[in-house]
Enzyme design. Structure first.
Site, PDB file in Angstrom:
ATOM      1  N   ASP A 127       0.886  -1.170   0.000  1.00 13.82           N
ATOM      2  CA  ASP A 127       0.000   0.000   0.000  1.00 13.82           C
ATOM      3  C   ASP A 127       0.921   1.215   0.000  1.00 13.82           C
ATOM      4  O   ASP A 127       1.622   1.470   0.968  1.00 13.82           O
ATOM      5  CB  ASP A 127      -0.869  -0.020   1.256  1.00 13.82           C
ATOM      6  CG  ASP A 127      -1.746   1.232   1.393  1.00 13.82           C
ATOM      7  OD1 ASP A 127      -1.524   2.212   0.648  1.00 13.82           O
ATOM      8  OD2 ASP A 127      -2.650   1.225   2.251  1.00 13.82           O
TER       9      ASP A 127
ATOM     10  N   ASP B 167      -6.632  -0.336  -1.808  1.00 17.48           N
ATOM     11  CA  ASP B 167      -5.512   0.615  -1.899  1.00 17.48           C
ATOM     12  C   ASP B 167      -4.161  -0.082  -2.015  1.00 17.48           C
ATOM     13  O   ASP B 167      -3.127   0.524  -1.746  1.00 17.48           O
ATOM     14  CB  ASP B 167      -5.528   1.567  -0.694  1.00 17.48           C
ATOM     15  CG  ASP B 167      -5.464   0.833   0.636  1.00 17.48           C
ATOM     16  OD1 ASP B 167      -5.360  -0.416   0.635  1.00 17.48           O
ATOM     17  OD2 ASP B 167      -5.511   1.499   1.678  1.00 17.48           O
TER      18      ASP B 167
ATOM     19  N   TYR C  34      -3.584   9.434  -0.265  1.00 17.27           N
ATOM     20  CA  TYR C  34      -3.640   9.245   1.177  1.00 17.27           C
ATOM     21  C   TYR C  34      -2.663   8.148   1.641  1.00 17.27           C
ATOM     22  O   TYR C  34      -2.662   7.039   1.116  1.00 17.27           O
ATOM     23  CB  TYR C  34      -5.060   8.922   1.655  1.00 17.27           C
ATOM     24  CG  TYR C  34      -5.137   9.172   3.138  1.00 17.27           C
ATOM     25  CD1 TYR C  34      -5.063  10.473   3.619  1.00 17.27           C
ATOM     26  CD2 TYR C  34      -5.169   8.132   4.041  1.00 17.27           C
ATOM     27  CE1 TYR C  34      -5.042  10.724   4.975  1.00 17.27           C
ATOM     28  CE2 TYR C  34      -5.156   8.373   5.397  1.00 17.27           C
ATOM     29  CZ  TYR C  34      -5.087   9.672   5.857  1.00 17.27           C
ATOM     30  OH  TYR C  34      -5.045   9.921   7.200  1.00 17.27           O
TER      31      TYR C  34
ATOM     32  N   TYR D  15       0.613   0.123  14.703  1.00 15.00           N
ATOM     33  CA  TYR D  15      -0.325  -0.010  13.596  1.00 15.00           C
ATOM     34  C   TYR D  15       0.018   0.956  12.469  1.00 15.00           C
ATOM     35  O   TYR D  15       0.094   2.152  12.674  1.00 15.00           O
ATOM     36  CB  TYR D  15      -1.758   0.263  14.067  1.00 15.00           C
ATOM     37  CG  TYR D  15      -2.758   0.064  12.960  1.00 15.00           C
ATOM     38  CD1 TYR D  15      -3.054  -1.219  12.511  1.00 15.00           C
ATOM     39  CD2 TYR D  15      -3.347   1.143  12.314  1.00 15.00           C
ATOM     40  CE1 TYR D  15      -3.927  -1.425  11.474  1.00 15.00           C
ATOM     41  CE2 TYR D  15      -4.229   0.941  11.270  1.00 15.00           C
ATOM     42  CZ  TYR D  15      -4.519  -0.344  10.857  1.00 15.00           C
ATOM     43  OH  TYR D  15      -5.379  -0.535   9.807  1.00 15.00           O
TER      44      TYR D  15
ATOM     45  N   LYS E 100      -3.326  -2.509   7.489  1.00 15.90           N
ATOM     46  CA  LYS E 100      -3.511  -3.952   7.578  1.00 15.90           C
ATOM     47  C   LYS E 100      -2.562  -4.669   6.606  1.00 15.90           C
ATOM     48  O   LYS E 100      -2.042  -4.070   5.688  1.00 15.90           O
ATOM     49  CB  LYS E 100      -4.965  -4.299   7.258  1.00 15.90           C
ATOM     50  CG  LYS E 100      -5.822  -4.572   8.496  1.00 15.90           C
ATOM     51  CD  LYS E 100      -5.114  -5.410   9.522  1.00 15.90           C
ATOM     52  CE  LYS E 100      -5.963  -5.914  10.648  1.00 15.90           C
ATOM     53  NZ  LYS E 100      -5.268  -6.044  11.922  1.00 15.90           N
TER      54      LYS E 100
HETATM   55  C1  F6R Z   1      -7.647  -0.053   7.352  1.00 14.63           C
HETATM   56  C2  F6R Z   1      -7.248   1.316   7.108  1.00 14.63           C
HETATM   57  C3  F6R Z   1      -8.242   2.396   7.364  1.00 14.63           C
HETATM   58  C4  F6R Z   1      -7.688   3.474   8.305  1.00 14.63           C
HETATM   59  C5  F6R Z   1      -8.739   4.555   8.600  1.00 14.63           C
HETATM   60  C6  F6R Z   1      -8.163   5.685   9.455  1.00 14.63           C
HETATM   61  O1  F6R Z   1      -6.603  -0.927   7.031  1.00 14.63           O
HETATM   62  O2  F6R Z   1      -6.141   1.575   6.709  1.00 14.63           O
HETATM   63  O3  F6R Z   1      -9.447   1.883   7.825  1.00 14.63           O
HETATM   64  O4  F6R Z   1      -7.226   2.897   9.493  1.00 14.63           O
HETATM   65  O5  F6R Z   1      -9.219   5.121   7.414  1.00 14.63           O
HETATM   66  O6  F6R Z   1      -7.065   6.225   8.840  1.00 14.63           O
HETATM   67  P1  F6R Z   1      -6.307   7.494   9.402  1.00 14.63           P
HETATM   68  O7  F6R Z   1      -6.006   7.225  10.851  1.00 14.63           O
HETATM   69  O8  F6R Z   1      -5.067   7.588   8.567  1.00 14.63           O
HETATM   70  O9  F6R Z   1      -7.219   8.667   9.235  1.00 14.63           O
HETATM   71 MG    MG Z   2      -4.071   2.316   3.004  1.00 13.58          MG
HETATM   72 MG    MG Z   3      -4.897  -1.907   1.930  1.00 15.20          MG
END
Ligand code: F6R
Ligand code: MG
Ligand code: MG
Length: 372
Positions: free
Chosen positions: A13, A54, A92, A229, A232
């Site tokens: 990603d 993504d 993003y 974290y 994923k």
């Molecule tokens: C799951 C994932 C998304 C983000 C969520 C919050 O693998 O990547 O669900 O965890 O969109 O993202 P942030 O904290 O970057 O705003």
């Molecule tokens: Mg991502």
């Molecule tokens: Mg992904």
């Protein structure tokens, strides 16, 4: 041909469009251009570039064998270059999975996910490549078990002399960094003791009883590598099909069950895995539900003939409908288990920071309320 060919699937990603929901076409285009260059220089026999949500997946064939620095380096270069494009477009989480600055010989442990197998191409070699988004490495345990060990899924285990002996499973303990092998059907119950715990024990590979590889998965657990974290794992898995291996329809059949995996929003929730076409692998609802795609190829002297988009088929409409019903049911639990992951799994999310802030607010229970 009796030559060895290596199939490598390396993914990362490196920036989402929009948010974490999909891949920008500019990244797919840039990655394809670079892969084309490696093919014209005969580093690669063939390639296919795709995306699931993504995540950018590089599917490659070559003759260097698994874990080869040249192949890992070219994947790393492509991810770095595409990260540049992602930064220009301010996508993003640009460069999200590239956990190191400099390449050190192998992408394992540096963020990207890897599944590779070296095989002797058969007379005809149907290959199925599974790729998932918004879930973790253990998501293949249940489907791989069904494909290679469950006679209610795979009729060939009963009917076909080529498969009647069963298979051999390689299971990794991703926390203790050790592995174990189990033969099925004899050791099926022992195997299930471990692979039912998908967060820790992951099926790395499946072999025939003669030792020929039939399936390989990526087992990288991003949170365990990064120590926090970052996203994923979004794993991939390569499965050989037909003849001594399960038929294409037996390999796909496990995905007609909306099985619950960990991942989804913020990597912190359980939700059903939805098999979709590549076009529909755009997890949007609550950043999900988690998706799985499958591309089918015929290998021809290492060339990738295809792909066929295997879940782009009305026979998977019903499981997609059931996934949506289950997704509604899970979502209604909001921040409650069993939708939200249990506390020890939340350790690998951003929740510990909130808990740290509240640490000093906890006080001992008054003596009268303490059990004797
Ligand atoms: C799951 C994932 C998304 C983000 C969520 C919050 O693998 O990547 O669900 O965890 O969109 O993202 P942030 O904290 O970057 O705003
Ligand atoms: Mg991502
Ligand atoms: Mg992904």
């Amino acid at each position: 041909m009796n030559k060895q060919v290596t199939v490598s699937v390396i993914k990362a990603d490196i920036g989402g469009y929009v948010g974490h929901s999909a891949m920008h076409p500019g990244l797919l285009e840039r990655a394809s251009q670079m892969m084309e260059d490696f093919r014209s220089r005969r580093v690669l026999i063939d390639f296919h570039v795709t995306s699931c949500g993504d995540d950018l997946q590089l599917i490659m064939t070559h003759t260097f064998g698994v874990d080869h620095p040249q192949i890992h380096q070219l994947a790393w270069e492509i991810f770095r270059e595409c990260t540049g494009t992602a930064r220009e477009l301010k996508l993003y989480g640009a460069g999200q999975d590239l956990l190191a600055d400099a390449f050190s010989g192998n992408v394992r442990g540096m963020g990207p996910g890897v599944a590779e197998m070296e095989i002797t191409e058969r007379e005809s070699e149907p290959l199925l490549i599974f790729m998932a988004d918004k879930t973790s490495a253990g998501a293949w345990n249940l489907p791989l078990f069904k494909m290679f060990a469950d006679p209610f899924n795979t009729a060939g285990l009963i009917i076909s002399p080529a498969m009647h002996a069963g298979f051999r499973f390689e299971v990794h303990d991703v926390k203790q960094h050790q592995r174990i092998f189990f033969n099925t059907p004899e050791e099926m119950y022992d195997l299930l003791v471990f692979i039912g715990a998908t967060g820790r024990y992951v099926i790395k590979a499946v072999y025939t009883r003669e030792g020929e590889v039939g399936a390989v998965s990526s087992t990288q657990r991003l949170a365990l590598i990064a120590g926090k974290y970052v996203g994923k794992d979004d794993p991939v898995c390569i499965v050989r099909s037909q003849g001594k291996f399960p038929a294409v329809g037996e390999v796909l059949e496990p995905f007609t069950m909306p099985h619950i995996v960990e991942g989804w929003m913020r990597g912190s929730h359980y939700g059903p895995l939805m098999p979709t076409s590549v076009r529909q692998a755009t997890p949007a609802r609550f950043d999900g539900p988690p998706r799985v795609i499958c591309l089918g190829f015929q290998l021809a002297e290492g060339r990738l003939i295809g792909p066929r988009d295997m879940f782009d088929d009305p026979s998977f409409d019903e499981v997609r409908r059931q996934v949506n019903i289950l997704a509604d049911q899970m979502r209604r639990h909001g921040p409650f288990e069993p939708h939200r992951l249990p506390m020890d799994e939340m350790e690998y999310t951003t929740l510990p920071q909130v808990m740290e802030k509240l640490r000093d607010r906890w006080e001992a229970l008054p003596e009268t309320l303490t059990p004797a």
